[in-house]
Write a protein that holds these residues in place. Structure first.
Motif, PDB file in Angstrom:
ATOM      1  N   GLY A 113      72.465  57.077  59.869  1.00  0.00           N
ATOM      2  CA  GLY A 113      73.330  57.024  61.040  1.00  0.00           C
ATOM      3  C   GLY A 113      73.594  55.604  61.522  1.00  0.00           C
ATOM      4  O   GLY A 113      73.424  54.632  60.780  1.00  0.00           O
ATOM      5  N   ASP A 114      73.980  55.502  62.786  1.00  0.00           N
ATOM      6  CA  ASP A 114      74.332  54.187  63.351  1.00  0.00           C
ATOM      7  C   ASP A 114      73.207  53.166  63.182  1.00  0.00           C
ATOM      8  O   ASP A 114      73.472  51.967  63.062  1.00  0.00           O
ATOM      9  N   CYS A 115      71.950  53.628  63.194  1.00  0.00           N
ATOM     10  CA  CYS A 115      70.830  52.680  63.135  1.00  0.00           C
ATOM     11  C   CYS A 115      70.768  51.914  61.807  1.00  0.00           C
ATOM     12  O   CYS A 115      70.104  50.893  61.706  1.00  0.00           O
ATOM     13  N   THR A 116      71.504  52.396  60.778  1.00  0.00           N
ATOM     14  CA  THR A 116      71.474  51.682  59.489  1.00  0.00           C
ATOM     15  C   THR A 116      72.645  50.714  59.354  1.00  0.00           C
ATOM     16  O   THR A 116      72.702  49.967  58.388  1.00  0.00           O
ATOM     17  N   GLY A 117      73.593  50.766  60.269  1.00  0.00           N
ATOM     18  CA  GLY A 117      74.694  49.808  60.214  1.00  0.00           C
ATOM     19  C   GLY A 117      76.060  50.448  60.377  1.00  0.00           C
ATOM     20  O   GLY A 117      76.184  51.658  60.511  1.00  0.00           O
ATOM     21  N   LYS A 118      77.067  49.566  60.377  1.00  0.00           N
ATOM     22  CA  LYS A 118      78.453  50.001  60.594  1.00  0.00           C
ATOM     23  C   LYS A 118      79.015  50.638  59.331  1.00  0.00           C
ATOM     24  O   LYS A 118      78.507  50.357  58.250  1.00  0.00           O
ATOM     25  N   PRO A 119      80.107  51.431  59.408  1.00  0.00           N
ATOM     26  CA  PRO A 119      80.819  51.812  60.622  1.00  0.00           C
ATOM     27  C   PRO A 119      80.041  52.850  61.439  1.00  0.00           C
ATOM     28  O   PRO A 119      79.331  53.686  60.873  1.00  0.00           O
ATOM     29  N   TYR A 120      80.198  52.768  62.755  1.00  0.00           N
ATOM     30  CA  TYR A 120      79.530  53.741  63.632  1.00  0.00           C
ATOM     31  C   TYR A 120      80.440  54.968  63.752  1.00  0.00           C
ATOM     32  O   TYR A 120      81.374  54.976  64.561  1.00  0.00           O
ATOM     33  N   GLN A 121      80.193  55.975  62.955  1.00  0.00           N
ATOM     34  CA  GLN A 121      81.058  57.160  62.920  1.00  0.00           C
ATOM     35  C   GLN A 121      80.215  58.415  62.709  1.00  0.00           C
ATOM     36  O   GLN A 121      79.171  58.369  62.065  1.00  0.00           O
ATOM     37  N   TYR A 122      80.763  59.539  63.191  1.00  0.00           N
ATOM     38  CA  TYR A 122      80.025  60.805  63.098  1.00  0.00           C
ATOM     39  C   TYR A 122      79.799  61.224  61.646  1.00  0.00           C
ATOM     40  O   TYR A 122      78.697  61.586  61.246  1.00  0.00           O
ATOM     41  N   ILE A 123      80.880  61.198  60.860  1.00  0.00           N
ATOM     42  CA  ILE A 123      80.757  61.782  59.523  1.00  0.00           C
ATOM     43  C   ILE A 123      79.923  60.905  58.600  1.00  0.00           C
ATOM     44  O   ILE A 123      79.202  61.404  57.732  1.00  0.00           O
ATOM     45  N   LYS A 124      79.974  59.598  58.810  1.00  0.00           N
ATOM     46  CA  LYS A 124      79.106  58.692  58.044  1.00  0.00           C
ATOM     47  C   LYS A 124      77.653  59.000  58.405  1.00  0.00           C
ATOM     48  O   LYS A 124      76.772  59.058  57.547  1.00  0.00           O
ATOM     49  N   SER A 125      77.396  59.225  59.678  1.00  0.00           N
ATOM     50  CA  SER A 125      76.031  59.518  60.141  1.00  0.00           C
ATOM     51  C   SER A 125      75.542  60.828  59.532  1.00  0.00           C
ATOM     52  O   SER A 125      74.410  60.917  59.042  1.00  0.00           O
ATOM     53  N   ALA A 126      76.406  61.847  59.562  1.00  0.00           N
ATOM     54  CA  ALA A 126      76.010  63.152  59.012  1.00  0.00           C
ATOM     55  C   ALA A 126      75.752  63.031  57.505  1.00  0.00           C
ATOM     56  O   ALA A 126      74.772  63.583  56.993  1.00  0.00           O
ATOM     57  N   GLY A 127      76.607  62.290  56.806  1.00  0.00           N
ATOM     58  CA  GLY A 127      76.429  62.104  55.360  1.00  0.00           C
ATOM     59  C   GLY A 127      75.111  61.393  55.066  1.00  0.00           C
ATOM     60  O   GLY A 127      74.345  61.808  54.183  1.00  0.00           O
ATOM     61  N   SER A 185      78.851  63.841  73.481  1.00  0.00           N
ATOM     62  CA  SER A 185      79.464  64.525  74.626  1.00  0.00           C
ATOM     63  C   SER A 185      80.499  63.653  75.328  1.00  0.00           C
ATOM     64  O   SER A 185      81.382  64.160  75.986  1.00  0.00           O
ATOM     65  N   LYS A 186      80.400  62.323  75.145  1.00  0.00           N
ATOM     66  CA  LYS A 186      81.326  61.431  75.858  1.00  0.00           C
ATOM     67  C   LYS A 186      82.655  61.217  75.128  1.00  0.00           C
ATOM     68  O   LYS A 186      83.605  60.728  75.731  1.00  0.00           O
ATOM     69  N   ALA A 187      82.728  61.544  73.845  1.00  0.00           N
ATOM     70  CA  ALA A 187      83.941  61.216  73.080  1.00  0.00           C
ATOM     71  C   ALA A 187      85.137  62.033  73.576  1.00  0.00           C
ATOM     72  O   ALA A 187      85.095  63.254  73.593  1.00  0.00           O
ATOM     73  N   PRO A 188      86.217  61.372  73.994  1.00  0.00           N
ATOM     74  CA  PRO A 188      87.355  62.118  74.558  1.00  0.00           C
ATOM     75  C   PRO A 188      88.155  62.881  73.502  1.00  0.00           C
ATOM     76  O   PRO A 188      88.625  63.986  73.744  1.00  0.00           O
ATOM     77  N   LYS A 189      88.325  62.296  72.308  1.00  0.00           N
ATOM     78  CA  LYS A 189      89.162  62.915  71.274  1.00  0.00           C
ATOM     79  C   LYS A 189      88.668  62.452  69.912  1.00  0.00           C
ATOM     80  O   LYS A 189      88.497  61.262  69.676  1.00  0.00           O
ATOM     81  N   ILE A 190      88.451  63.417  69.015  1.00  0.00           N
ATOM     82  CA  ILE A 190      87.968  63.067  67.674  1.00  0.00           C
ATOM     83  C   ILE A 190      88.968  63.595  66.649  1.00  0.00           C
ATOM     84  O   ILE A 190      89.278  64.791  66.639  1.00  0.00           O
ATOM     85  N   ASN A 191      89.448  62.696  65.808  1.00  0.00           N
ATOM     86  CA  ASN A 191      90.407  63.099  64.776  1.00  0.00           C
ATOM     87  C   ASN A 191      89.928  62.777  63.374  1.00  0.00           C
ATOM     88  O   ASN A 191      90.668  62.978  62.414  1.00  0.00           O
ATOM     89  N   ASN A 192      88.699  62.250  63.265  1.00  0.00           N
ATOM     90  CA  ASN A 192      88.270  61.791  61.935  1.00  0.00           C
ATOM     91  C   ASN A 192      87.021  62.523  61.433  1.00  0.00           C
ATOM     92  O   ASN A 192      86.294  62.003  60.602  1.00  0.00           O
ATOM     93  N   TYR A 193      86.767  63.725  61.962  1.00  0.00           N
ATOM     94  CA  TYR A 193      85.659  64.524  61.431  1.00  0.00           C
ATOM     95  C   TYR A 193      86.299  65.632  60.600  1.00  0.00           C
ATOM     96  O   TYR A 193      86.951  66.535  61.162  1.00  0.00           O
ATOM     97  N   LEU A 194      86.133  65.552  59.297  1.00  0.00           N
ATOM     98  CA  LEU A 194      86.837  66.450  58.380  1.00  0.00           C
ATOM     99  C   LEU A 194      86.618  67.929  58.749  1.00  0.00           C
ATOM    100  O   LEU A 194      85.479  68.368  58.929  1.00  0.00           O
ATOM    101  N   GLY A 195      87.727  68.628  58.868  1.00  0.00           N
ATOM    102  CA  GLY A 195      87.653  70.060  59.175  1.00  0.00           C
ATOM    103  C   GLY A 195      87.788  70.367  60.658  1.00  0.00           C
ATOM    104  O   GLY A 195      87.899  71.519  61.041  1.00  0.00           O
ATOM    105  N   PHE A 196      87.733  69.323  61.495  1.00  0.00           N
ATOM    106  CA  PHE A 196      87.827  69.532  62.957  1.00  0.00           C
ATOM    107  C   PHE A 196      88.896  68.610  63.530  1.00  0.00           C
ATOM    108  O   PHE A 196      88.574  67.575  64.089  1.00  0.00           O
ATOM    109  N   PHE A 197      90.163  68.957  63.379  1.00  0.00           N
ATOM    110  CA  PHE A 197      91.218  68.082  63.889  1.00  0.00           C
ATOM    111  C   PHE A 197      91.405  68.272  65.395  1.00  0.00           C
ATOM    112  O   PHE A 197      91.375  69.385  65.891  1.00  0.00           O
TER     113      PHE A 197
END
Ligand SMILES: Cc1cc2nc3c(=O)[nH]c(=O)nc-3n(C[C@H](O)[C@H](O)[C@H](O)COP(=O)(O)OP(=O)(O)OC[C@H]3O[C@@H](n4cnc5c(N)ncnc54)[C@H](O)[C@@H]3O)c2cc1C
Length: 286
Positions: free
Chosen positions: A255-269, A43-55
């Motif tokens: 997700g983030d708990c397994t390590g970097k990079p801390y990103q939405y799509i990596k977490s979802a994958g 909810s805090k992210a101001p702008k997301i450009n790196n989640y595939l399909g949601f520019f």
């Protein structure tokens, strides 16, 4: 005997939600623990450009899309904070305040806590320092308690503690309006160190000191080692292999708990990989 779920997913960010939808598609009986915000980092992210399909979207728009998705699949989040998970051999015991749940497999998707522990926090853990105010509140009946709250949920816990303690101080680590009982004293100051002898007796803040019998540090997540005793870690993250398996059989992480990079799509994958391997694990046990 309490119900035993196939998979328990701990965390409602992109990793946990992706695990939940994939477990559902594979027809497993899953429970997902988290909160209705899904993830404050979303909810805090101001702008997301790196989640595939949601520019060019905001975090709250992506949150809405995630919410619509889980609602369409009839997935409900169990709004509770898991305090501990114990590997019992062929199942996991999941402790939630005064309740417990059981599952055959587990996916840890709790995100990453970036704030460092306060000096003395680890030293006095269990000797006046706690992470679960509602679990330990009865220990502080008639005593002075300080709650260091990193999010709004901590306010509810502080209110609960104030019904038992003789005095509650609340140190907010965020800026907002506080929904606290009148008896609670808000102290807007920076915690520096927790002091004591055998037990906690003082919290040192930047501008003042508070004499206190207990300090609750209430963050979004606790460290994975604390949550799942015996879990192997690597450089501050949960150690996983490429199937998102941890060192404990039947326990997966994403997700983030397994390590970097801390990103939405990596977490979802990773949430997807974790859920599918949890499904294979369950099927191999049949
Ligand atoms: C301001 C900001 C902007 C960002 N912008 C981007 C961006 O543009 N692109 C990008 O890819 N990434 C971005 N990120 C990073 C992204 O937010 C994270 O990588 C992602 O949220 C991690 O997802 P996760 O599911 O692993 O964990 P989280 O999103 O942290 O979710 C974990 C959830 O589990 C809950 N939880 C934790 N412990 C427990 C427990 N014991 N019991 C019950 N629930 C629990 C937490 O409260 C939380 O809701 C940004 C982060 C921030 C803070």
């Amino acid at each position: 005997m309490s119900k035993r779920y196939d998979i328990a997913i701990i965390g409602s960010g992109p990793a946990g939600l992706s695990a939940a939808i994939n477990a559902k598609i594979r027809n497993k009986d899953a429970i997902i623990f988290g909160n209705k915000e899904l993830s404050y980092k979303l909810s805090k992210a101001p702008k997301i450009n790196n989640y595939l399909g949601f520019f060019d979207i905001t975090g709250s728009q992506l949150k809405k899309a995630f919410k619509n998705h889980i609602e369409a699949m009839d997935i409900n989040i169990t709004e509770e904070k898991v305090n501990a998970v114990y590997a019992m051999g062929d199942y996991f015991a999941i402790m939630v305040n005064e309740k417990s749940y059981e599952s055959k497999a587990i996916v840890i998707a709790t995100g990453m806590e970036h704030s460092k522990p306060i000096r003395g926090e680890e030293e006095f853990l269990g000797r006046g320092v706690g992470y679960c105010a509602t679990c330990d509140a009865p220990l502080y009946k008639g005593k002075v308690v300080t709650v260091i709250g990193y999010n709004k949920e901590a306010e509810e816990d502080a209110n609960f503690v104030s019904e038992l303690a003789s005095k509650v101080y609340y140190i907010p680590m965020y800026r907002d309006k506080y929904g606290l009982n009148k008896s609670i004293e808000v102290v807007e100051d920076k915690p520096m160190e927790i002091l004591g002898e055998n037990l906690v007796n003082k919290l040192v803040l930047k501008n003042k000191e508070i004499n206190t019998d207990g300090v609750f540090v209430l963050k979004d997540s606790v460290s994975p080692e604390q949550l799942v005793p015996g879990l192997e870690m690597e450089e501050g993250h949960i150690k996983v292999d490429k199937n998102m398996k941890t060192s404990i059989e039947g326990c997966f992480a994403a997700g983030d708990c397994t390590g970097k990079p801390y990103q939405y799509i990596k977490s979802a994958g990773e949430g997807q990989v974790a859920a599918l391997n949890a499904v294979s694990y369950l099927n191999s046990k049949k």
